[in-house]
Structure formats: C-alpha cells, structure tokens
Design a protein around this motif. Sequence first.
Motif, PDB file in Angstrom:
ATOM      1  N   ASN A 252       0.826  -1.217   0.000  1.00  0.00           N
ATOM      2  CA  ASN A 252       0.000   0.000   0.000  1.00  0.00           C
ATOM      3  C   ASN A 252       0.856   1.261   0.000  1.00  0.00           C
ATOM      4  OD1 ASN A 252      -2.364  -1.485   0.008  1.00  0.00           O
ATOM      5  ND2 ASN A 252      -2.606  -1.412   2.241  1.00  0.00           N
ATOM      6  N   ILE A 253       1.894   1.264   0.847  1.00  0.00           N
ATOM      7  CA  ILE A 253       2.717   2.478   0.913  1.00  0.00           C
ATOM      8  C   ILE A 253       3.574   2.609  -0.339  1.00  0.00           C
ATOM      9  CG2 ILE A 253       4.849   1.656   2.056  1.00  0.00           C
ATOM     10  CD1 ILE A 253       4.440   4.155   3.937  1.00  0.00           C
TER      11      ILE A 253
ATOM     12  N   GLU B 257       1.436   4.442  -2.664  1.00  0.00           N
ATOM     13  CA  GLU B 257       1.364   5.860  -2.299  1.00  0.00           C
ATOM     14  C   GLU B 257       2.613   6.614  -2.746  1.00  0.00           C
ATOM     15  OE1 GLU B 257       0.632   6.375   1.843  1.00  0.00           O
ATOM     16  OE2 GLU B 257      -1.149   5.083   1.864  1.00  0.00           O
ATOM     17  N   LEU B 258       3.772   5.955  -2.616  1.00  0.00           N
ATOM     18  CA  LEU B 258       5.043   6.607  -2.955  1.00  0.00           C
ATOM     19  C   LEU B 258       5.420   6.417  -4.422  1.00  0.00           C
ATOM     20  CD1 LEU B 258       7.121   5.544   0.198  1.00  0.00           C
ATOM     21  CD2 LEU B 258       6.021   7.752  -0.225  1.00  0.00           C
ATOM     22  N   SER B 259       4.661   5.581  -5.121  1.00  0.00           N
ATOM     23  CA  SER B 259       4.932   5.275  -6.540  1.00  0.00           C
ATOM     24  C   SER B 259       6.336   4.711  -6.723  1.00  0.00           C
ATOM     25  CB  SER B 259       4.762   6.534  -7.406  1.00  0.00           C
ATOM     26  OG  SER B 259       3.449   7.017  -7.309  1.00  0.00           O
ATOM     27  N   MET B 260       6.682   3.772  -5.866  1.00  0.00           N
ATOM     28  CA  MET B 260       7.985   3.118  -5.977  1.00  0.00           C
ATOM     29  C   MET B 260       7.960   1.806  -5.217  1.00  0.00           C
ATOM     30  SD  MET B 260      10.451   5.013  -3.192  1.00  0.00           S
ATOM     31  CE  MET B 260      10.273   6.636  -3.950  1.00  0.00           C
ATOM     32  N   LYS B 261       8.885   0.941  -5.578  1.00  0.00           N
ATOM     33  CA  LYS B 261       9.046  -0.310  -4.839  1.00  0.00           C
ATOM     34  C   LYS B 261      10.146  -0.099  -3.801  1.00  0.00           C
ATOM     35  CE  LYS B 261       9.960  -5.250  -5.328  1.00  0.00           C
ATOM     36  NZ  LYS B 261       8.837  -5.599  -4.422  1.00  0.00           N
ATOM     37  N   LEU B 262       9.860  -0.432  -2.550  1.00  0.00           N
ATOM     38  CA  LEU B 262      10.849  -0.249  -1.486  1.00  0.00           C
ATOM     39  C   LEU B 262      12.003  -1.228  -1.654  1.00  0.00           C
ATOM     40  CD1 LEU B 262       8.693   0.234   1.743  1.00  0.00           C
ATOM     41  CD2 LEU B 262       9.680   1.992   0.267  1.00  0.00           C
TER      42      LEU B 262
END
Length: 252
Positions: free
Chosen positions: A147-148, A151-156
């Motif tokens: 989900n986050i 929101e950040l439009s990136m893969k952690l």
Amino acid sequence: MILQKLIEKFISLSEGKLIAHEWMGWFADHKNTVEKICGRTAFLKIKPKESFSGIRNLYIGQLGAFDWLQSVKINTTFSDLYKKGWEKEFEDFCKAEKQKEKKLQKEVEKKFGYLKDHYPKFFRQLTKSYGDSDIIEAGVQQEFIHNIEKELSMKLPEDLTTWYQNVSILKLEGIEIDFQELSTETIQKKQYLVLGEFWLYGDGDQLLYSLENQSIYIFAHEHSPPKVIKIANSLSDFVEKKIVTYLKEYES
C-alpha cells in the motif's frame, strides 16, 4: 547552655545513639544555631539532604559532627552503626536494580527475540539499553508495504522491506522510525526516503535513506549551512553499528 546542648547532641550522633527521625527533627529545630556555632562549611557537611534516606543522613551528619567535635578538641567515640546501615541499604539497592535489569532483559528477550535473525547486535544491545519509556512495535504485513509503495509510486528496497516487516515503530532516546511516517523528500537536488529522526548532531535531525546508493544519511539542519551527512553504508550497518554504538554511548 546552648553550646553544651549542641555538643551533647553531636556526641550522641557520633556514638550512634540517635535514630533518623530524632536527628532530623532536632536539626530542623536548631539549624540556625548549628550554622551560627559551627560555621557555614561545617553546617553544610552536617545538614540532612532531602534526597537522602534516613540512614544516609545519619551517616553524613555523623561524619560532619565528629569532624567538628575534633576541630574544637572534644574527643568522642565514632560508631560504625550508621556506616554499616548505609552500606547495607546501598547493597540492597544494587541487588534490587540487578533484579530489575534481569527482569527487563527477560521481557526484552520474550518480546523482541525475533530480531536476533536479522539484527543480532541490535537485539543484544536492547537487552542492556531498553527502558520503560522506549517503544518498539512489531513489523507490518506485506500488504501494508504494498500500500505504501503505491502511495510513494515506488518499490521499497529489500533491506527497508525487511526492516519494516520486523519493526513498524522504533522510538528510543533521540531515535524515531515510524512506518506510517515514511515519505520522500528532495534535499539539495537529491531524492531521499525520510525514515524518521536521529538526533545525532542536533534535535530534530532527519534520518534519510538514499534511493541512489541505499546508504543512510542525516540532514544536519543546525549545521551552517544545513548539510546532508552520510552515517552508514546501509540500513543494516545503521541498525547493527550506528544505533548500537549510539545506545552504548548514551548508556554510559
């Protein structure tokens, strides 16, 4: 007559014949006389301290009273009763503190033992440093990480995912990392993930994760001019080395 009464009370104290309540009550009633006759320096040595226990006040008062009696050539015996009482009290205090530490260590091992697999050095330090005011909450499930990421439009990065799967909130003295507060910020033309705060150089310094090289930085906002400073080569190094060293230094 006043001087003689004072001398008699000091002799009784020196010989270990007074109890704490009796001594401190008498001193409270006669403190002005004690200071006038004995002088300011001796008065301060004899004066009971509010933060001290009864037996400790008896002991320090006895030491000061005995020294004053010796200074005016009045001989008396010096009882070791108060000294032994204070030593026993201090010994009991130390034992109680060790018991508290052992209990806390067991609680830490029970609550955070799962951290051993990924952060063994950090976990070992927690068993020594963790206190009642500290907060560590278990990690989040993968769906919340997804989900986050949306929101950040990136893969952690993998190391961040591993951290958040183990720890969602970390609040220690001067360190705060909260999954819910994860955000991006461009500082000095470079993009970082803001993990939280680490008060290494000043209160409120942001803890940054570089998306360029996956190193950890501090935004030292009190520096003139404000400066981004690298403090660890990776998140693992930050947790296992920097935080551990910081906690050790804070502990001492």
